[in-house]
Design an enzyme around this catalytic site. Structure first.
Site, mmCIF file in Angstrom:
data_model
loop_
_atom_site.group_PDB
_atom_site.id
_atom_site.type_symbol
_atom_site.label_atom_id
_atom_site.label_comp_id
_atom_site.label_asym_id
_atom_site.label_seq_id
_atom_site.Cartn_x
_atom_site.Cartn_y
_atom_site.Cartn_z
ATOM 1 N N ASP A 72 0.846 -1.194 0.000
ATOM 2 C CA ASP A 72 0.000 0.000 0.000
ATOM 3 C C ASP A 72 0.881 1.243 0.000
ATOM 4 O OD1 ASP A 72 -2.381 1.522 0.269
ATOM 5 O OD2 ASP A 72 -3.244 -0.046 1.518
ATOM 6 N N ASP A 181 -3.274 4.616 -2.471
ATOM 7 C CA ASP A 181 -4.323 5.161 -1.617
ATOM 8 C C ASP A 181 -4.744 6.546 -2.111
ATOM 9 O OD1 ASP A 181 -5.856 5.018 0.946
ATOM 10 O OD2 ASP A 181 -4.597 6.736 1.479
ATOM 11 N N GLU A 257 -6.926 3.166 -5.877
ATOM 12 C CA GLU A 257 -8.107 3.366 -5.046
ATOM 13 C C GLU A 257 -8.632 4.749 -5.409
ATOM 14 O OE1 GLU A 257 -9.731 4.099 -0.531
ATOM 15 O OE2 GLU A 257 -8.012 5.141 -1.389
ATOM 16 N N HIS A 318 -11.425 -2.719 3.446
ATOM 17 C CA HIS A 318 -11.223 -2.249 4.815
ATOM 18 C C HIS A 318 -11.904 -0.921 5.104
ATOM 19 C CE1 HIS A 318 -8.286 -0.186 2.385
ATOM 20 N NE2 HIS A 318 -8.054 0.664 3.358
ATOM 21 N N ASP A 319 -12.580 -0.345 4.119
ATOM 22 C CA ASP A 319 -13.285 0.926 4.306
ATOM 23 C C ASP A 319 -14.800 0.778 4.260
ATOM 24 O OD1 ASP A 319 -11.028 2.573 4.575
ATOM 25 O OD2 ASP A 319 -10.793 2.758 2.405
#
Length: 542
Positions: A72, A181, A257, A318-319
């Protein structure tokens, strides 16, 4: 909290699951104000998780098992404890140190008002005022997320070169790619103009008057109007990174993302000279609804086909609230920002049935598919997490109005009878509990009670991924079949000769003649596929 040696230990489990690659959330040195998305040192493994040598060993082990590793990258902002930001606070306005971030004088007679009206994605203002060395109020700095996550200034060449160096550091180690990200957020509109809209990270949505685009799962808004999201300048960054990755041998990749809509704008991130993949959140947001799902599949495939890229399918991450829980709500197309004990509680059995069915759809579509950790166990959201256990900054910055993302981040249950369900190597030491408490229901989902059990969600995932590989579905094509009738709750398509049939109606539907059943998310009885189920069928041999 788990660690890198623990990941290394579980790599054989992932190999047996049938995945090709592992994406790791941030493991860099961090004060953990936002689960590691506040990076203090991009080149150093946080001691909580081990050492750089532990990472090297994990990477070597993964490659030995045929698994690629994606790390990430968090380029939009750093931690406020990063050396650069500490230098910026100590430096004068207009200095080189401050130019790495976005500092501005305040408005008003004494600079007491924020430089503009932008709000943080996590709630509250997107600006925090500094204090000068003499104790007087100073400039303001921008943070689209938490106060402890100051935004970098991507108009600054020093910032760009530093992130190129970070990419090279991990590529030199041998990583196979990067999940980027907030890939749509690094460039801000010139002049940082006021904006009356309100953007949300986990919805990909804004609210600004009349809808400009109708999307089945999104907000019906045009994100390109947000002055801090999806600015054209981000694509220059990714064209540069594309060339950098091309300097390395092997199959290296970038995945964005980017909460961007409509699909045509998302496709810009995967043009031939930019990234290789971009998460398709429209598919995630479609929910359990045949017409919305079919529309999302059509628009997603059409958009990326125009640029020659694969679609990247995803149902949870994870969001977001885990899809077995979202699909168990009275309206299975809703998208809550977390669920608390006082909120509507999902129907666990119904949600899991739908989740299993949706997964078989995802795995049968051409393109790439992502599995969020624990999804293969059918894990639900922790919907009764007590407020005192929550850690998501969004929960605190909104005064609890936004429940936050902790409920989907609860550690995996490996062993039903072990302390912490076996999350740490030998169970939690000295009575310590996992970093987020696990609900009692997790015992029923533990990996050890599903391993080798016919019909379990774990075995369904293993079988579906093996089938996907055997029939090259990821590299196949999509064609709606004659049985496709979303208005009646039936989604049906063909891929490489495989018929995928999903029943979202309230009654069982007959399997078509001339096909043999290979795999289904729920038992098929008397030739009927039950409600909330998906089946894979292949032509019967003559």
């Amino acid at each position: 909290m788990g660690d890198i040696p623990g990941i290394t230990q579980q790599l054989p489990y992932l190999r047996k699951l049938g995945v090709d690659a592992v994406w790791l959330s941030p493991f860099y040195k961090s004060p953990q104000a936002d689960a590691g998305y506040d990076v203090a040192d991009y080149r150093l493994v946080d001691q909580r998780f081990g050492s750089n040598e532990d990472f090297d060993h994990m990477l070597e082990t993964a490659h030995g098992l045929g698994l690629k590793v994606i790390v990430d990258l968090v380029p939009n902002h750093t931690s406020d404890e990063h050396a650069w930001f500490q230098e910026a606070l100590a430096a004068a306005p207009g200095s080189r140190e401050r130019e790495r971030y976005i500092f501005r004088p305040g408005k008003g007679e004494n600079g007491e008002q924020e430089p503009n009206n932008w709000n943080s994605i996590f709630g509250g203002p997107a600006w925090t005022r500094t204090t000068n060395p003499d104790g007087t109020p100073g400039e303001w700095y921008l943070h689209l997320f938490d106060t402890k996550q100051p935004d970098l200034n991507w108009e600054n060449e020093e910032v760009r070169e530093e992130m190129r160096s970070v990419l090279r550091f991990w590529l030199d180690k041998g990583v196979d790619g990067f999940r980027v990200d907030v890939a749509h957020g690094m460039i801000k509109a010139k002049g940082l103009p006021d904006w009356e809209g309100a953007a949300a990270m986990v919805e990909g949505s804004i609210s600004e008057g009349e809808a400009t685009h109708e999307s089945p799962g999104g907000s019906g808004q045009d994100l390109s109007k947000a002055p801090f999201f999806d600015q054209d300048g981000v694509h220059e960054i990714y064209r540069d990174w594309h060339q950098l990755l091309a300097e390395y041998s092997g199959d290296r990749m970038l995945v964005a993302e980017a909460w961007v809509e409509p699909a045509e704008r998302l496709a810009r991130y995967v043009r031939p000279d930019e990234m290789q993949q971009a998460f398709n959140f429209d598919f995630l947001l479609a929910g359990w609804d045949a017409e919305r799902l079919a529309h999302s599949i059509d628009s997603s495939i059409e958009a990326v086909a125009a640029v020659g890229a694969p679609v990247t399918w995803v149902l949870s991450n994870h969001d977001t609230v885990r899809h077995p829980s979202r699909f168990g709500l009275k309206d299975p197309t809703t998208f809550p920002k977390g669920i608390a004990a006082e909120d509507e509680q999902p129907d666990a059995a119904l949600g899991l049935a739908r989740a299993r069915a949706a997964t078989l759809v995802e795995f049968a579509l051409p393109g790439s598919a992502y599995v969020y950790q624990g999804e293969e166990l059918g894990l639900p959201e922790h919907t009764t997490l007590p407020a005192e256990a929550r850690q998501d900054p969004a929960f605190f910055r909104t005064g609890g109005a936004e429940r936050g993302r902790d409920g989907c981040r609860v550690p995996l249950p490996w062993t039903a009878s072990a302390p912490g369900y076996g999350f740490s190597l030998n169970g939690p030491q000295d009575g310590a509990q996992p970093w987020l408490p696990q609900p009692a229901a997790f015992a029923d989902h533990a990996a050890d009670v599903q391993d080798g059990v016919d019909g379990s969600t774990l075995e369904l995932y293993r079988a579906a991924l093996a089938f996907r590989r055997e029939h090259s579905l990821g590299r196949g094509s999509h064609l709606w079949s004659a049985a496709h009738n979303p208005e009646r709750g039936v989604v049906a398509f063909l891929n490489n000769g495989v018929l995928v049939l999903t029943n979202m109606s309230e009654a069982g539907i007959a399997l078509p003649s001339g096909f043999a059943l290979v795999l289904s998310s729920a038992p098929v009885q008397d030739g009927l596929l039950p409600s909330d189920a998906t089946a894979y069928l292949v032509p019967e041999k003559a």
